[in-house]
Design a protein around this motif. Structure first.
Motif, PDB file in Angstrom:
ATOM      1  N   TYR A 183     -46.204  77.580 -42.239  1.00 23.48           N
ATOM      2  CA  TYR A 183     -45.030  77.116 -42.984  1.00 23.48           C
ATOM      3  C   TYR A 183     -45.055  75.610 -43.149  1.00 23.48           C
ATOM      4  CZ  TYR A 183     -42.789  81.658 -42.283  1.00 23.48           C
ATOM      5  OH  TYR A 183     -42.487  82.985 -42.307  1.00 23.48           O
ATOM      6  N   LEU A 184     -44.532  75.167 -44.281  1.00 27.12           N
ATOM      7  CA  LEU A 184     -44.371  73.746 -44.553  1.00 27.12           C
ATOM      8  C   LEU A 184     -43.151  73.618 -45.472  1.00 27.12           C
ATOM      9  CD1 LEU A 184     -46.104  71.242 -43.765  1.00 27.12           C
ATOM     10  CD2 LEU A 184     -47.191  71.427 -45.982  1.00 27.12           C
ATOM     11  N   THR A 185     -42.352  72.577 -45.280  1.00 28.11           N
ATOM     12  CA  THR A 185     -41.208  72.396 -46.168  1.00 28.11           C
ATOM     13  C   THR A 185     -41.713  72.021 -47.566  1.00 28.11           C
ATOM     14  OG1 THR A 185     -40.918  70.050 -45.739  1.00 28.11           O
ATOM     15  CG2 THR A 185     -39.787  71.570 -44.252  1.00 28.11           C
ATOM     16  N   ARG A 186     -40.851  72.139 -48.555  1.00 27.21           N
ATOM     17  CA  ARG A 186     -41.229  71.822 -49.933  1.00 27.21           C
ATOM     18  C   ARG A 186     -41.488  70.338 -50.130  1.00 27.21           C
ATOM     19  NH1 ARG A 186     -38.326  72.023 -53.934  1.00 27.21           N
ATOM     20  NH2 ARG A 186     -39.955  72.452 -55.430  1.00 27.21           N
ATOM     21  N   ASP A 187     -40.973  69.484 -49.245  1.00 27.76           N
ATOM     22  CA  ASP A 187     -41.168  68.045 -49.389  1.00 27.76           C
ATOM     23  C   ASP A 187     -42.572  67.598 -48.999  1.00 27.76           C
ATOM     24  OD1 ASP A 187     -38.550  67.819 -50.189  1.00 27.76           O
ATOM     25  OD2 ASP A 187     -37.815  67.267 -48.201  1.00 27.76           O
ATOM     26  N   TYR A 188     -43.319  68.448 -48.350  1.00 26.81           N
ATOM     27  CA  TYR A 188     -44.649  68.091 -47.870  1.00 26.81           C
ATOM     28  C   TYR A 188     -45.711  68.694 -48.772  1.00 26.81           C
ATOM     29  CZ  TYR A 188     -43.277  65.927 -43.485  1.00 26.81           C
ATOM     30  OH  TYR A 188     -42.776  65.071 -42.541  1.00 26.81           O
ATOM     31  N   GLY A 189     -46.689  67.879 -49.129  1.00 33.47           N
ATOM     32  CA  GLY A 189     -47.815  68.381 -49.894  1.00 33.47           C
ATOM     33  C   GLY A 189     -47.593  68.344 -51.397  1.00 33.47           C
ATOM     34  N   PHE A 190     -48.561  68.912 -52.099  1.00 31.32           N
ATOM     35  CA  PHE A 190     -48.633  68.780 -53.547  1.00 31.32           C
ATOM     36  C   PHE A 190     -48.489  70.100 -54.296  1.00 31.32           C
ATOM     37  CE2 PHE A 190     -51.315  65.674 -51.322  1.00 31.32           C
ATOM     38  CZ  PHE A 190     -50.493  64.564 -51.502  1.00 31.32           C
ATOM     39  N   CYS A 191     -48.541  71.222 -53.583  1.00 32.53           N
ATOM     40  CA  CYS A 191     -48.410  72.520 -54.241  1.00 32.53           C
ATOM     41  C   CYS A 191     -47.091  72.692 -54.990  1.00 32.53           C
ATOM     42  CB  CYS A 191     -48.616  73.651 -53.236  1.00 32.53           C
ATOM     43  SG  CYS A 191     -50.321  73.801 -52.658  1.00 32.53           S
ATOM     44  N   PRO A 192     -45.951  72.189 -54.478  1.00 34.37           N
ATOM     45  CA  PRO A 192     -44.720  72.318 -55.268  1.00 34.37           C
ATOM     46  C   PRO A 192     -44.825  71.663 -56.647  1.00 34.37           C
ATOM     47  CG  PRO A 192     -44.163  71.856 -52.997  1.00 34.37           C
ATOM     48  CD  PRO A 192     -45.659  71.690 -53.122  1.00 34.37           C
ATOM     49  N   HIS A 193     -45.605  70.589 -56.753  1.00 35.00           N
ATOM     50  CA  HIS A 193     -45.820  69.946 -58.054  1.00 35.00           C
ATOM     51  C   HIS A 193     -46.626  70.866 -58.977  1.00 35.00           C
ATOM     52  CE1 HIS A 193     -44.337  65.938 -56.848  1.00 35.00           C
ATOM     53  NE2 HIS A 193     -44.787  66.300 -55.663  1.00 35.00           N
ATOM     54  N   ILE A 235     -44.403  79.863 -52.598  1.00 35.84           N
ATOM     55  CA  ILE A 235     -43.337  78.874 -52.438  1.00 35.84           C
ATOM     56  C   ILE A 235     -41.988  79.478 -52.800  1.00 35.84           C
ATOM     57  CG2 ILE A 235     -42.520  76.606 -53.210  1.00 35.84           C
ATOM     58  CD1 ILE A 235     -45.484  75.943 -53.829  1.00 35.84           C
ATOM     59  N   ASP A 236     -41.006  79.315 -51.879  1.00 34.79           N
ATOM     60  CA  ASP A 236     -39.645  79.745 -52.200  1.00 34.79           C
ATOM     61  C   ASP A 236     -38.767  78.514 -52.400  1.00 34.79           C
ATOM     62  OD1 ASP A 236     -38.790  78.839 -49.658  1.00 34.79           O
ATOM     63  OD2 ASP A 236     -38.786  80.838 -48.783  1.00 34.79           O
ATOM     64  N   GLU A 237     -37.459  78.679 -52.286  1.00 37.67           N
ATOM     65  CA  GLU A 237     -36.549  77.565 -52.547  1.00 37.67           C
ATOM     66  C   GLU A 237     -36.678  76.426 -51.543  1.00 37.67           C
ATOM     67  OE1 GLU A 237     -35.547  80.783 -52.356  1.00 37.67           O
ATOM     68  OE2 GLU A 237     -34.048  81.217 -53.891  1.00 37.67           O
ATOM     69  N   ASN A 238     -37.073  76.727 -50.318  1.00 35.37           N
ATOM     70  CA  ASN A 238     -37.069  75.732 -49.252  1.00 35.37           C
ATOM     71  C   ASN A 238     -38.413  75.477 -48.589  1.00 35.37           C
ATOM     72  OD1 ASN A 238     -34.144  75.404 -49.317  1.00 35.37           O
ATOM     73  ND2 ASN A 238     -34.107  77.494 -48.525  1.00 35.37           N
ATOM     74  N   HIS A 239     -39.294  76.463 -48.619  1.00 35.24           N
ATOM     75  CA  HIS A 239     -40.531  76.372 -47.849  1.00 35.24           C
ATOM     76  C   HIS A 239     -41.753  76.776 -48.659  1.00 35.24           C
ATOM     77  CE1 HIS A 239     -37.445  76.838 -44.697  1.00 35.24           C
ATOM     78  NE2 HIS A 239     -38.208  75.958 -44.071  1.00 35.24           N
ATOM     79  N   GLN A 240     -42.873  76.386 -48.112  1.00 35.62           N
ATOM     80  CA  GLN A 240     -44.162  76.889 -48.569  1.00 35.62           C
ATOM     81  C   GLN A 240     -44.674  77.804 -47.457  1.00 35.62           C
ATOM     82  OE1 GLN A 240     -46.678  73.611 -50.252  1.00 35.62           O
ATOM     83  NE2 GLN A 240     -45.084  72.353 -49.319  1.00 35.62           N
TER      84      GLN A 240
END
Length: 198
Positions: A101-111, A62-67
């Motif tokens: 690719y997926l944006t950071r708003d989608y999914g649970f990995c950013p959490h 995960i970077d600043e904008n995407h997964q």
């Protein structure tokens, strides 16, 4: 394939602030990770899916904008466990395919990355904080199990996770398994830094 869906107007998305993203990106670049799919990480994702008996699994950086799913396992389209064909976006189009690719708003990995702890969602719909995530309605995700990839520098590089379109009773065994597999992959990544491969 790249899928960057538009942000729904007026919808509050609870993606956590990620203050460690710049340090993570620098670390991932030094390791040569997070910019391309890798057969070894796809094989690891295949193993995750087999161990957890799920249709989807990922090694996610995960970077600043995407997964970016450097390792990805998906079922055959239309096969058992595939995203339901009835899932559609607001325009009535079919649900998006799972790509790299997926944006950071989608999914649970950013959490998981921000919390730096494993996350167990046996039925996403039971958790108001997570039930409103776009992957639930748009992609049919109902169950998630993920753990952070924290290396010796203390940086959470990303996650390993498994996903299902049905609720799953992961239990303590599932939690211990995903944490163990995350630790195993971190070890492989650190050997890579020392000149070995994943």
């Amino acid at each position: 394939m790249r899928y960057d869906p538009p942000r729904p107007a007026g919808r509050l998305l609870l993606t956590p602030e990620d203050k460690d993203a710049p340090a993570r990106v620098r670390r991932l670049r030094r390791l040569g990770l997070g910019e391309r799919a890798e057969p070894a990480l796809d094989a690891f994702a295949d193993r995750l899916a087999e161990v957890a008996a799920v249709p989807y699994s990922m090694v996610n950086f995960i970077d600043e904008n995407h997964q970016f799913f450097a390792g990805l396992h998906t079922p055959d389209p239309g096969g058992p466990g595939a995203l339901p064909a009835t899932a559609a976006d607001d325009g009535g189009r079919a649900a998006p395919e799972v790509g790299r690719y997926l944006t950071r708003d989608y999914g649970f990995c950013p959490h998981v990355v921000v919390r730096r702890k494993a996350l167990v969602l046996e039925d996403v719909c039971d958790y108001p904080r997570f039930a409103g995530n776009p992957v639930v309605d748009e992609m049919g995700v109902r169950s998630y199990l993920g753990a952070p990839l924290i290396d010796h520098t203390g940086i959470a590089l990303g996650t390993v996770c498994v996903v299902d379109v049905e609720p799953r009773p992961w239990g303590t065994a599932g939690l211990e398994t995903i944490k163990s597999l995350a630790a195993e992959l971190v070890g492989q990544i650190e050997r890579r830094e020392g000149g070995g491969g994943i």
